[in-house]
Design a protein around this motif. Structure first.
Motif, PDB file in Angstrom:
ATOM      1  N   TRP A 284      -3.310   5.129  -0.104  1.00  0.00           N
ATOM      2  CA  TRP A 284      -3.956   5.339   1.184  1.00  0.00           C
ATOM      3  C   TRP A 284      -4.695   6.679   1.212  1.00  0.00           C
TER       4      TRP A 284
ATOM      5  N   LEU B 181       0.848  -1.182   0.000  1.00  0.00           N
ATOM      6  CA  LEU B 181       0.000   0.000   0.000  1.00  0.00           C
ATOM      7  C   LEU B 181       0.892   1.243   0.000  1.00  0.00           C
TER       8      LEU B 181
ATOM      9  N   HIS C 109      -8.837   7.506   1.535  1.00  0.00           N
ATOM     10  CA  HIS C 109      -9.295   8.144   2.764  1.00  0.00           C
ATOM     11  C   HIS C 109      -9.640   9.621   2.578  1.00  0.00           C
TER      12      HIS C 109
END
Length: 101
Positions: free
Chosen positions: A9, A4, A13
């Motif tokens: 990420w 990741l 998010h």
């Protein structure tokens, strides 16, 4: 093993738009987070296409910060003008987005 990256990420998010979730239409800030991520990745043109007001907003904030720390060559009138231009670009691009989409 799944790797990741920080970009993946951050993309996963992002904060949701409450205006879009509530009313079903985009707000003048929609696209800002995506444009910032694209700019951080070095994709300047894609960032500008997503949110045209990002670069003027960065310039406006930069001018205000430089003035705040004591550089007097940057006048309050110049900061107000930069803010007005920034606001104008954001509103025009928002209206065009509403009309075109």
């Amino acid at each position: 093993m799944y790797e990741l990256s920080i970009w993946t990420w951050l993309e996963r998010h992002q904060l949701p738009c409450l205006v879009k979730d509530t009313f079903g239409i985009e707000c003048p800030g929609c696209g800002f987070q995506t444009a910032v991520l694209l700019l951080l990745k070095g994709e300047l043109w894609e960032s500008v296409k997503i949110y045209p007001g990002l670069i003027p907003l960065i310039v406006f904030i930069g001018l205000a910060m430089v003035h705040f720390v004591g550089v007097k060559k940057i006048t309050p009138g110049g900061i107000k003008f930069a803010g007005f231009v920034c606001l104008l670009i954001i509103l025009i691009s928002y209206l065009l987005k509403l009309i075109i989409h």
